[in-house]
Design an enzyme around this catalytic site. Structure first.
Site, PDB file in Angstrom:
ATOM      1  N   ASP A 416       0.698  -1.187  -0.101  1.00  0.00           N
ATOM      2  CA  ASP A 416      -0.097   0.131   0.013  1.00  0.00           C
ATOM      3  C   ASP A 416       0.985   1.322   0.015  1.00  0.00           C
ATOM      4  O   ASP A 416       1.937   1.288   0.626  1.00  0.00           O
ATOM      5  CB  ASP A 416      -0.875  -0.122   1.201  1.00  0.00           C
ATOM      6  N   GLU A 469       1.373  -0.578  -5.098  1.00  0.00           N
ATOM      7  CA  GLU A 469       0.506   0.461  -5.469  1.00  0.00           C
ATOM      8  C   GLU A 469       1.386   2.008  -5.519  1.00  0.00           C
ATOM      9  O   GLU A 469       1.490   2.479  -4.343  1.00  0.00           O
ATOM     10  CB  GLU A 469      -0.644   0.692  -4.463  1.00  0.00           C
TER      11      GLU A 469
END
Length: 742
Positions: A416, A469
């Site tokens: 993330d 990401e």
């Protein structure tokens, strides 16, 4: 035979030690408690038992009482060492109970010095096997070894329901060279709760959860829970081979992203969560039936606040107890393996929350986070940023990544917010950030940390997939570390997502003026190994659902969404859809409720689900759609400039010459008959997908007149090709035409 020496001797001055014991701040308990030489021939046994009325120890078959020191909870016995063995136990009498306990201060250290060296070096990938709470047999006795890194603490105690949360009973031994505190406590049981009571560098006391705990209480409770590390059923040779195949860069990867707390709820039982076992029985068959190849879970590391969706974790090594036990999660992962379903989890190494039982100022200092708030505090999320320059923090994060992959045999991690880690000035204004040693904005410690994590993870198992990401144009995210890359296997294509959603949200009347929002992604499509994400981030915080972004009346919204999904599945790059997208949810996602499955009673919503199911089936069975995602040889524009009709056409190629698919996306409500389009190969093409088909809730415009939906090329040049086809183009639709014969 030796006999117990009477303790009626001049009272020694233990006032300093007693004061430390009573205040719960003893930095070196093993130097005082337990058995110690008091004279040339005698030893003194010292035990500190808060609240005890009396204490005795069994010696040579007889019970010998310890004498209370003054009016304190310190008990003493003078004896010869030969009278005490490892089998001696204390009998402690309290006002309402009696307990029999081992003397924890007679056990030697059980830590691996070489492992501690690697931990301090930043390379201990199995740190979770050395720190935390572990059930072991030590010196012939079963119990739990506790160890925690707190180098600047003055004192650390283990507290739990096994000692009434008394920080004055189980003081830990400190190892100054490594900064580790450890203690072995015999005869503890699984599911007992515990914490570390820390007297910090400034003399303040705070109770902290175990950073390496394998289990934690569910919020609002905050304790760690004793949990044995279970041996996961090993993958069979067939399962290992299947994993390597499904995670390869040339494989069809179609990911279903799920928030376990809101995929479904048990409304009839107080809107409760489904358990891991219930999800294994319900979610996994659904994902397989829909044709997805992978399941991606939003963070399941224990987190206190439901509204963070797991992105502010406190227990990085603890599968969330919201959905059941540690064993239940193991069962869930094994069911994924049995179903040949790839399992990815979100991993959050970019920041951590400020909850007082968490990592922030763990020993009173900025231990895990950077001390300079310009580097250690995240202004967007009010969280703290790891100090990636600190070797022990690197060991912590590296070990956590390895833990999920090795212990649960998970296929991979989606990392993330990578961009927030890479840039020192991320979301900061001038003057709010500190440059690196070369005057740049790159976070060199974070870069090295990510590189080492990826290198070690792939080194442990080359068949996994590590996904970033990363929302910027950082070069080489999916290049190998040896080629100066970050070492990820895949990267989310945030540019494609933003551009295409921007285009699709426009009224078809104006799309012609923004035509290249749909084509620009091909200018960089092969710069990384991309995944095309339509994730949870696109359906929250007032953005509405995917359906609500589509313009037009109700029918046109559904037609737009079907055409968009089919365009996505044909575009180079792997696929990711957030749960509920396949239902065409009308409302944006709410983590407090299950998805609205009743929508499937309507033909319009059912048509979207059928479209996604058909797309997954076509995608995974059509090599032209996935084999050459990472090379220009797999794609060719037919017409990328037809802005006036908002029409996009291209060819996808597989590794073999017979693998050819023509894709046409038409994104206005008009219908075009007798439309001529050039194709790269002569022969017969079969219409294998028309998102305007009536069973999908389309208008039913036929692409070709033949019942078999076959079209023969004509030797008429068009669009720069020697051969062409003539077809009808339905409104707001995407078509797939598969070449079947020459």
């Amino acid at each position: 035979m030796n006999s117990v020496v009477s303790p009626d001797k001049p009272v020694r001055d233990y006032s300093k030690q007693l004061d430390a014991l009573q205040n719960g701040c003893f930095s070196d308990p093993f130097s005082f408690l337990g058995l110690h030489l008091s004279t040339a021939q005698e030893y003194e046994l010292r035990a500190y038992m808060p609240g005890a009325k009396s204490v005795s120890v069994e010696i040579a078959g007889t019970s010998q009482p310890l004498k209370r020191y003054l009016n304190s909870d310190l008990f003493l016995l003078t004896t010869t060492a030969s009278l005490l063995t490892h089998q001696n136990k204390f009998t402690i009498t309290y006002s309402k109970s009696k307990q029999i306990k081992h003397d924890v201060y007679r056990f030697g250290c059980h830590l691996d010095e070489q492992a501690l060296y690697l931990f301090n070096e930043g390379t201990l990938e199995h740190a979770y096997r050395h720190l935390g709470a572990h059930f072991i047999t030590h010196e012939g006795i079963e119990g739990v070894r506790f160890s925690v890194w707190a180098p600047n603490a003055q004192s650390v105690s283990v507290i739990g329901d096994f000692n009434c949360w008394n920080r004055c009973e189980h003081f830990m031994r400190f190892h100054p060279a490594s900064g580790i505190w450890e203690l072995f406590i015999p005869e503890l049981s699984a599911d007992q709760c515990y914490k570390y009571s820390i007297t910090d560098a400034y003399g303040n006391n705070q109770d902290k959860a175990d950073p390496f705990a394998f289990k934690m209480q569910q919020a609002p409770s905050t304790a760690s829970v004793l949990q044995p590390l279970i041996e996961h059923k090993p993958l069979t040779k067939q399962q290992q081979a299947a994993r390597a195949k499904r995670n390869h860069v040339s494989a069809p990867v179609s990911i279903y992203e799920v928030h376990l707390g809101s995929w479904k709820r048990r409304a009839e039982q107080g809107n409760r969560y489904l358990t891991y076992r219930e999800l294994a029985d319900d979610l996994l068959p659904y994902v397989k039936d829909m044709g997805f190849t992978h399941l991606q879970l939003m963070p399941i590391s224990e987190y206190p606040f439901d509204g963070s969706w797991g992105y502010q974790p406190v227990g990085l090594f603890s599968p969330s107890s919201r959905f059941g036990s540690f064993e239940d999660f193991v069962y869930f992962t094994e069911r994924c393996h049995d179903a040949d379903l790839g399992l990815l989890i979100d991993w959050v190494p970019g920041h951590f929350p400020s909850d007082p039982h968490g990592l922030h100022k763990f020993d009173g200092t900025h231990l895990y986070e950077h001390a300079d708030m310009r580097q250690g505090f995240h202004p967007d999320w009010n969280t703290y940023i790891y100090n990636y320059d600190r070797p022990e923090v690197k060991s912590f994060l590296l070990a956590n990544a390895i833990y999920w992959l090795k212990e649960f045999k998970i296929d991979g991690l989606r990392v993330d917010a990578v961009a927030s880690m890479l840039y020192l000035d991320y979301s900061r204004k001038d003057g709010e950030w500190v440059a690196n040693q070369y005057g740049g904005r790159e976070n060199l410690g974070a870069i090295d940390c990510l590189q080492q994590v990826n290198k070690r993870c792939y080194g442990t198992d080359a068949s996994i997939m590590m996904v970033a990401e990363e929302s910027t144009a950082w070069p080489g995210v999916t290049n190998s570390v040896d080629n100066n890359g970050l070492g990820f296997g895949f990267k989310w294509n945030m540019g494609w997502m933003n551009d295409s959603l921007s285009y699709m949200s426009r009224d078809p009347l104006y799309r012609q003026h923004h035509h290249h929002e749909m084509t620009f992604s091909m200018a960089y499509a092969y710069s990384e190994n991309y995944i095309l994400p339509l994730s949870h981030d696109e359906v929250v915080h007032g953005k509405g659902s995917l359906l609500s972004k589509m313009p037009g009346d109700d029918w046109q919204q559904f037609a737009n969404l079907r055409a968009y999904f089919a365009f996505m599945y044909a575009h180079p790059g792997k696929k990711l859809l957030f749960m509920g997208s396949e239902l065409a949810s009308r409302q944006e996602w709410d983590h407090n409720q299950g998805l609205d499955w009743d929508l499937l009673e309507h033909a319009s919503h059912n048509g979207i689900q059928c479209t996604v199911k058909r797309l997954n089936k076509l995608y995974t069975s059509t090599p032209a759609l996935y084999e050459c995602d990472h090379t220009p040889a797999g794609f060719q524009w037919i017409d990328c400039n037809n802005a006036s009709q908002s029409l996009f056409s291209f060819a996808r190629f597989g590794k073999e010459s017979k693998e050819l698919l023509i894709v046409i996306s038409h994104l206005t409500p008009q219908v075009y008959h007798q439309y001529r389009m050039g194709v790269p190969k002569a022969g017969v093409y079969e219409v294998v997908l028309n998102t305007d088909d009536e069973p999908l809730f389309g208008s039913g415009i036929k692409v070709v007149g033949s019942k078999q939906q076959l079209v023969q090329t004509q030797p008429t040049p068009s669009h720069g090709f020697e051969h062409s086809i003539v077809i009808s183009i339905p409104p707001l639709a995407t078509l797939y035409l598969h070449w079947i014969t020459g």
